[in-house]
Design an enzyme around this catalytic site. Structure first.
Site, short mmCIF file in Angstrom:
data_model
loop_
_atom_site.label_atom_id
_atom_site.label_comp_id
_atom_site.label_asym_id
_atom_site.label_seq_id
_atom_site.Cartn_x
_atom_site.Cartn_y
_atom_site.Cartn_z
N CYS A 255 27.63 12.44 12.79
CA CYS A 255 27.16 11.51 13.09
C CYS A 255 25.47 11.33 13.33
O CYS A 255 24.75 10.98 13.08
CB CYS A 255 27.07 10.57 14.84
N HIS A 310 27.38 10.83 20.98
CA HIS A 310 27.77 10.35 19.51
C HIS A 310 25.93 9.64 19.80
O HIS A 310 25.52 9.39 20.72
CB HIS A 310 28.58 9.41 19.66
N HIS A 322 25.76 3.94 11.46
CA HIS A 322 26.09 5.60 12.61
C HIS A 322 27.13 5.50 11.63
O HIS A 322 27.80 4.95 10.46
CB HIS A 322 26.17 5.19 13.59
#
Length: 353
Positions: A255, A310, A322
């Site tokens: 991420c 995240h 993402h």
């Protein structure tokens, strides 16, 4: 004369100690014994094998192999200081051979000193547990290494205090005491503490941090935002790997590498991990988001300390783009209508201004 002789002997002993400490190699091969290869189980499921050693009655695990098993795949080693820096894309762990303090993200933690043996770094099960937010133990019935991830327990290390443990797990001393029925602040090495429940552990410090953004893009902010979103969409469908390295991009990301890569293409240099990225820019309310703002979430399936686990890029119209562990790079439409993201949302930061 007798007093001078005594001082001279003391001085000689000090010099001998310092010289020995500085120039004795870290190699300790003569002191350890090899242990048969052990299976490694995470939450009861056998996933791999590892080759432990025993040293001074303690079991040690090789840092590199354990890191990879736990998805800390970005591994860097500084040879002059015998220091490892490991990241899973969320948090960096930094430890030096022989040192009793390590860094996990922005937190300093106490650990058993890692050892340098046969040109490889080793850590005790207790130290590994503290470093990786896991609970690791040996199961003699089948000779396996068992890993509980994320940890529900923490084993007190030498030098720990309740305050330091609370800081490292993003909770409070009172919450720790309540979770363990403690009537005082007294704890002891080796004591097993329950980590407070998820709703009482949350990393909130990054929202207060306002580290400057290294932004060399001179275009108007609106144009930069549009360019970032268009850049981000180029990589839809790219794969995912925890702790992916820059050499794997743009076919594979995690991420934070994805965000670093996209912004870097437009002369905005961001740090490597999601925790570090959370510390830059200005906090922004979720009701006032603009395209290009960064969104931060916890990952309860991996971390019990409520840390930033995240992040994604806000696209506008409630959508987020993402790199996720399940689907790679994709768009989550109206992400706050999705219970997982809504329940694990922490905060947002603006870095294009």
């Amino acid at each position: 004369m007798k007093k001078q002789l005594t001082h001279l002997i003391k001085f000689s002993l000090i010099i001998t100690f310092v010289f020995t400490f500085l120039f004795t190699p870290l190699h300790e091969a003569s002191a350890f014994e090899r242990v048969p290869t052990a299976g490694v189980a995470i939450n009861g499921e056998m996933v791999d094998g590892i080759n432990p050693i025993k040293l001074e009655g303690e079991m040690y695990l090789p840092i590199i192999y354990l890191s990879k098993i736990l998805s800390y795949n970005d591994i860097r080693f500084e040879s002059p200081t015998k220091t490892y820096e490991l990241t899973d894309g969320s948090t960096s762990v930094r430890l030096t051979m022989g040192g009793s303090r390590a860094r996990r993200g922005d937190d300093f933690i106490n650990i058993d000193p890692p050892r340098w043996i046969d040109e490889t770094g080793y850590v005790t099960l207790d130290a590994a547990s503290a470093l990786f937010n896991t609970y690791i133990y040996f199961k003699p019935e089948n000779g396996s290494i068992q890993i509980e991830k994320p940890a529900s327990k923490y084993e007190v290390q030498s030098g720990d205090t309740l305050w330091r443990i609370a800081q490292a797990h993003h909770t409070t001393v009172n919450a720790l005491k309540a979770a363990n029925d403690l009537g005082s602040n007294v704890i002891y090495k080796g004591q097993l503490l329950n980590i407070p429940p998820r709703e009482e552990t949350k990393e909130i410090e990054p929202i207060k941090e306002k580290k400057p953004v290294d932004d060399r893009n001179t275009a108007p902010p609106g144009d930069v935002r549009s360019a970032i979103i268009e850049e981000a969409k180029k990589y839809i469908g790219a794969g995912y790997e925890f702790g992916a390295t820059y050499a794997q991009a743009p076919s594979v990301f995690d991420c934070s590498l994805y965000i670093q890569y996209v912004f870097g293409k437009h002369d905005i240099a961001l740090p490597r991990t999601s925790r570090e990225q959370a510390g830059v820019g200005e906090a922004v309310d979720i009701n006032n988001l603009q395209p290009g703002d960064l969104l931060f979430f916890t990952t309860p399936s991996m971390y019990s300390d409520g840390r930033v686990g995240h992040n994604g890029i806000y696209m506008g119209n409630g959508d987020m783009i993402h790199a996720s562990s399940s689907r790679g790079v994709h768009i989550a439409e109206n992400f706050m209508d999705i219970s997982y993201w809504r329940d694990n949302y922490l905060f947002s930061k603006r870095i294009i201004d």
